[in-house]
Scaffold this motif. Structure first.
Motif, mmCIF file in Angstrom:
data_model
loop_
_atom_site.group_PDB
_atom_site.id
_atom_site.type_symbol
_atom_site.label_atom_id
_atom_site.label_comp_id
_atom_site.label_asym_id
_atom_site.label_seq_id
_atom_site.Cartn_x
_atom_site.Cartn_y
_atom_site.Cartn_z
ATOM 1 N N ARG A 20 -6.866 -7.083 -10.425
ATOM 2 C CA ARG A 20 -4.670 -7.020 -11.608
ATOM 3 C C ARG A 20 -5.090 -6.686 -12.530
ATOM 4 N NH1 ARG A 20 -4.598 -12.537 -9.446
ATOM 5 N NH2 ARG A 20 -2.662 -12.876 -8.635
ATOM 6 N N VAL A 35 1.097 0.154 -8.681
ATOM 7 C CA VAL A 35 0.421 -0.014 -7.565
ATOM 8 C C VAL A 35 1.165 -0.713 -6.849
ATOM 9 C CG1 VAL A 35 -1.750 -1.541 -6.512
ATOM 10 C CG2 VAL A 35 -1.873 0.331 -8.855
ATOM 11 N N SER A 36 1.457 -1.179 -5.590
ATOM 12 C CA SER A 36 1.870 -2.047 -4.786
ATOM 13 C C SER A 36 0.751 -2.076 -3.353
ATOM 14 C CB SER A 36 3.367 -1.661 -4.124
ATOM 15 O OG SER A 36 3.219 0.335 -3.515
ATOM 16 N N GLY A 37 0.721 -2.707 -1.939
ATOM 17 C CA GLY A 37 -0.075 -2.996 -1.414
ATOM 18 C C GLY A 37 0.023 -4.421 -1.201
ATOM 19 N N HIS A 48 -7.514 -5.153 1.974
ATOM 20 C CA HIS A 48 -6.482 -4.898 1.163
ATOM 21 C C HIS A 48 -5.199 -3.019 1.235
ATOM 22 C CE1 HIS A 48 -6.476 -4.209 -3.253
ATOM 23 N NE2 HIS A 48 -5.582 -4.143 -2.603
ATOM 24 N N VAL A 50 -3.904 -0.301 -0.285
ATOM 25 C CA VAL A 50 -3.235 -0.162 -2.282
ATOM 26 C C VAL A 50 -2.234 1.245 -1.835
ATOM 27 C CG1 VAL A 50 -4.054 0.616 -4.185
ATOM 28 C CG2 VAL A 50 -5.446 -1.138 -2.809
ATOM 29 N N SER A 52 -0.718 4.150 -4.577
ATOM 30 C CA SER A 52 -0.342 4.894 -5.515
ATOM 31 C C SER A 52 -0.263 6.161 -4.986
ATOM 32 C CB SER A 52 -1.243 3.747 -6.387
ATOM 33 O OG SER A 52 -0.748 4.080 -8.233
ATOM 34 N N ASP A 95 5.831 -4.116 -4.305
ATOM 35 C CA ASP A 95 5.227 -4.635 -5.268
ATOM 36 C C ASP A 95 4.290 -5.032 -4.125
ATOM 37 O OD1 ASP A 95 4.246 -5.363 -7.479
ATOM 38 O OD2 ASP A 95 5.830 -6.804 -7.833
ATOM 39 N N TRP A 96 2.715 -5.651 -5.114
ATOM 40 C CA TRP A 96 1.935 -5.734 -4.899
ATOM 41 C C TRP A 96 1.825 -6.762 -4.843
ATOM 42 C CZ3 TRP A 96 -3.168 -8.229 -7.264
ATOM 43 C CH2 TRP A 96 -3.789 -7.989 -6.641
#
Length: 204
Positions: A20, A35-37, A48, A50, A52, A95-96
């Protein structure tokens, strides 16, 4: 897509907080995208995804390289960058999200050793697409998507054994290796630069 082993004593909250903070720092440059993921936290590793812009992805990988250089006390160990894709028309995640994999599916013992690394990564991508579709559906049907993320069905999760296999795979690049490749010039060598003796027109 990034996989890594959790450092000794690393808490899930600390790993989520690290990312974050990293994203918040990236967004201080207003030219970068949100950023989303999805960050999947397992008992001993992470997976993870990511999404963006290229500059933010590059910044994140740079920070992961710095983190890995901290040695045995680092929050994440054995970090590997599996896939970086550009010019994707739409994002998979709205969203993330952070999810804790409490009871993920397990692989039959030795199954990943029978596959190439490319095949294992392809299987991860297939599961990821199903997972993203489930999250998108949950967002459409529920006001509290974050709650539904915390209750992901085990069959939607990438097995921990698969992640362990990938962060140990020599074919997968560390953040530092990835940056070295990413920043290296892409000019092909001329034939005259790869032969010996040197052609007479290039001799002093």
């Amino acid at each position: 897509m990034v996989v890594a082993r959790l450092g000794e004593g690393a808490a899930a909250a600390a790993v989520a907080g690290y990312h974050r903070g990293l994203f918040e720092n990236a967004l201080e440059d207003h030219s970068r995208e949100q950023v989303s993921g999805l960050l999947l936290l397992y008992s001993s590793c992470i997976f993870h995804v990511v999404e963006s812009c290229s500059s933010t992805i590059h910044l994140i990988i740079q920070d992961l390289a710095s983190l890995q250089n901290q040695g045995h006390g680092a929050l994440l160990q054995e970090i590997k960058v599996l896939v970086v894709a550009h010019n994707i028309p739409t994002r998979l995640f709205p969203d993330w999200y952070v999810a804790t994999a409490t009871s993920p599916m397990t692989c039959p013992q030795g199954s990943t050793q029978l596959q190439s690394t490319a095949e294992v990564v392809a299987e991860c991508l297939t599961l990821l697409l199903k997972l993203a579709a489930h999250i998108q559906s949950s967002e459409d049907d529920s006001e509290d998507t974050n709650e539904s993320i915390h209750t992901l069905a085990p069959e939607l999760l990438i097995p921990a054994e698969t992640i362990n296999y990938l962060y140990n795979a020599e074919e997968c690049a560390s953040p530092e290796d990835f940056l070295r490749i990413y920043l290296s010039p892409s000019q092909p060598a001329l034939d005259s630069e790869t032969v010996w003796p040197v052609p007479s027109h290039l001799s002093p």
